[in-house]
Design a protein around this motif. Structure first.
Motif: not given
Lengths: 432, 249
Positions: A37-40, A46-49, A51-58, A285-290
């Motif tokens: 998964f992408p890392t910072q 860069r501004y989005t972590n 780790a939430i995907l790490n805390k729970t294995l979905f 945490h809300i991230d928008n990329h265009t």
């Protein structure tokens, strides 16, 4: 963390009789096993972590045909639309309504499309975004469960919008979907994508590839109203041919960590209009990329993203406009405006212009601030006290984006959500 | 209704108003004319309670109260209305929402219940006709994308709904073409009554052809240097401001 996912998802086999698809999935899995998964460390992340995907294995959400219509779903299905409901990433025909589609227009689940029209899917798949874009795309390529395929033939105008509703119902699971939407020459359509879910930890990954042929027109709305505990990733990758028009309205209200990518590649004299409104509170945490690529001359891009952040909410806006050397007469503007409602709220905003052509008109601007004192004073001169004036102006800041929604029913639905966050006394919805 | 006594106002270290004396009675229409930089707009801003001005001397009494001690919104609720020289645009707030919020704030202050939704709509529709505005204006964002004339009409519409006791019109005529000026003036004239007073601030005599003042004052260098009847405006038009300034000197 990607090892756990690789292991969990490898057990979950997606069997296909299509060699090309198996090869895409295998290659993407290989890619994901390398990059994860992408890392910072990655500039785009860069501004989005994550780790939430790490805390729970979905884990992959399994098909639940017993899911019944809930009040929440009823509230979100708009009147007078063709609807496709994806429950935990799987198409649910019983909850959907596709009656009366015009001849030759194809709207069906991705699973069905892979059986009925594999050659069409093969022609489009991975043409607008590749597995190298990010680990999430590789992940999606490898393990998408279902999704929507929509093809509108030349000169056909869909008289009703198509609404795609993603409902997440199971805790600790992930819905992973892929859409392909193609509008042929001079076709016209409106698509509304709605994301909702139960008040639980879950993940939703939805990737769409959109193809607009010459002169096609698509208006797309995204209503992201996920649970505040959820992880959301929505990627929209658009290929715009000559003279095509793409209008996007991105409402990002939910999610614990939510990210939307909108990338478009503009053909000659094509245009895109990207509108966004993000509203965050608590620890969202809300991230928008265009990313708007001007690779041909005479294309027009207009972008306005606005954000309101309260409490400890954090948002990211990264907007890139690339103007290639041959893209003369490009007309582009990009604005990002933010209102911070608390001392602890944060916005990281980064507009980027890369221009290699010399005869272009490009503007961009970012503001991060408070409410306009002059407007407060004007309202005070009209009998309104300062606190009420501030509340009105905060609401107005958001409402400016809601007002751009032309679909009446959707407008009311979004307005209701904004009013929930910024209540206005004695307001009547049809006045706004 | 309004009594201004020896009012001195400065912005920072700079004195702008240097001893204004002015009494306005109910039913009267006063015009204040003067060259650029005389302090005309400062006077209107101070009356409405705009921040950034320091009162160094003097007093303003409105209906027996110390006006300068009241918060801007309280002044408005007490019936002091300022029609802005440059009305502001408020994207995202519809005209009708602003009108209702303003009217209800005023009614609450007066101890009246909130206006009934139907009564309000009838009232508003009645008033927009007066200003020859289309109903669609009500549902558009306040002043957003309005022409200069439409913005000024909108200010008068607000006055027509709020029914203030004292209307301060700050260069309401500036930038208007004749047609727009006629409509705005007709709106103002319809608001004239025995218990309402007007203070019109203008740079041009032209406005006074349409809204006939009872008293004309000339403001120069922070002071009222001459007052007279409506004919004073004509004399000013003919002879220019230098004439009064020289007379005063």
């Amino acid at each position: 963390m990607s090892e756990q996912y690789l292991k969990a998802y490898d057990e979950h086999r997606f069997v296909s009789s299509l060699p090309w698809l198996n090869s895409i999935r295998a290659s993407a899995k290989q890619q994901f096993s390398q990059v994860g998964f992408p890392t910072q460390i990655e500039e785009e992340w860069r501004y989005t972590n994550l780790a939430i995907l790490n805390k729970t294995l979905f884990l992959p959400a399994v098909l639940d045909n017993n899911f019944l219509e809930t009040e929440c779903l009823q509230q979100h299905i708009l009147p007078d639309v063709w609807s496709m409901v994806l429950v935990d990433g799987h198409f649910n025909a019983a909850l959907s309504n596709l009656a009366g589609l015009p001849d030759n227009t194809l709207v069906m689940s991705m699973q069905e499309a892979l059986v009925q029209h594999p050659e069409k899917i093969e022609a489009y798949f991975s043409q607008a975004v590749s597995e190298e874009e990010s680990g999430l795309i590789a992940f999606n390529n490898s393990w998408f469960m279902d999704g929507v395929f929509c093809y509108v033939p030349a000169n056909c105008q869909l008289e009703k919008p198509l609404q795609i509703i993603h409902v997440s119902t199971q805790a600790n699971t992930m819905a992973n979907t892929r859409h392909i939407i193609a509008l042929d020459v001079s076709a016209q359509a409106e698509i509304i994508e709605t994301f909702i879910g139960v008040d639980e930890h879950y993940a939703c990954v939805a990737v769409s590839e959109i193809f607009l042929a010459d002169n096609a027109q698509l208006t797309a709305y995204k209503m992201q109203s996920e649970s505040d505990k959820a992880f959301h990733f929505g990627g929209l990758y658009i290929k715009q041919a000559r003279d095509s028009q793409f209008i996007h309205h991105n409402f990002a209200f939910g999610g614990r960590v939510a990210r939307t990518d909108v990338h478009t590649d503009l053909g000659q004299a094509a245009s895109c209009d990207l509108n966004g409104l993000y509203i965050g509170a608590s620890r969202q945490h809300i991230d928008n990329h265009t990313r708007i690529e001007h690779n041909q001359p005479h294309a027009v891009s207009k972008e306005l993203y606005k954000g309101l952040l309260d409490e400890r909410a954090r948002a990211v806006f990264q907007g890139r406009v690339l103007v290639a050397e041959q893209a003369q007469k490009t007309d582009s503007n990009m604005y990002n405006r933010n209102l911070l409602l608390s001392d602890k709220a944060e916005i990281d905003t980064k507009p980027q212009l890369e221009i290699y052509a010399d005869d272009v008109k490009c503007a961009h601007g970012v503001t991060v601030g408070q409410l306009d004192e002059k407007l407060i004073a004007y309202l005070q001169a009209r009998c309104i006290d300062e606190a009420t004036a501030k509340n009105m102006l905060t609401f107005a800041f958001a409402n400016e984006m809601v007002e751009k929604v032309n679909n009446k029913a959707l407008y009311k639905q979004i307005l209701a959500k904004v009013l929930e966050k910024f209540p206005q006394k004695g307001i009547e919805a049809d006045w706004l | 209704m309004l009594s201004i006594k020896n009012l001195h106002v400065s912005v920072g270290d700079k004195a702008i108003l240097k001893g204004i004396n002015l009494t306005i009675n109910a039913g009267e229409v006063h015009a204040i004319m003067g060259p650029n930089g005389a302090g005309k707009s400062t006077l209107s801003h101070v009356l409405s309670g705009k921040s950034g001005y320091t009162i160094t001397e003097g007093s303003v009494t409105y209906k027996g109260q110390d006006l300068l001690a009241l918060a801007p919104e309280i002044r408005a609720r007490e019936g002091v209305f300022l029609a802005f020289q440059y009305p502001l645009e408020i994207p995202g707030v519809s005209n009708i929402y602003l009108l209702k919020a303003a009217l209800n704030a005023m009614r609450q202050h007066q101890g009246l219940p909130e206006v009934d939704a139907m009564d309000f709509l009838t009232l508003v529709k009645d008033k927009i006709k007066l200003l020859e505005m289309d109903q669609s204006f009500l549902y558009r964002s306040v002043n957003e994308g309005f022409s200069g004339g439409e913005k000024k009409r909108n200010e008068i519409l607000q006055a027509a709904i709020l029914e203030p006791s004292l209307c301060v019109l700050d260069e309401t005529d500036s930038g208007l073409d004749i047609d727009a000026l006629k409509i705005v003036s007709a709106g103002v004239n319809s608001l004239r009554s025995a218990d309402r007073a007007f203070l019109m601030i203008t740079h041009y005599q032209r406005l006074l052809d349409y809204i006939k003042p009872d008293i004309v004052h000339v403001l120069a260098d922070g002071k009222i240097v001459k007052s007279g009847g409506a004919e004073l405006a004509l004399e000013l038009e003919e002879k220019g401001y230098n004439w009064v300034e020289e007379q005063a000197a």
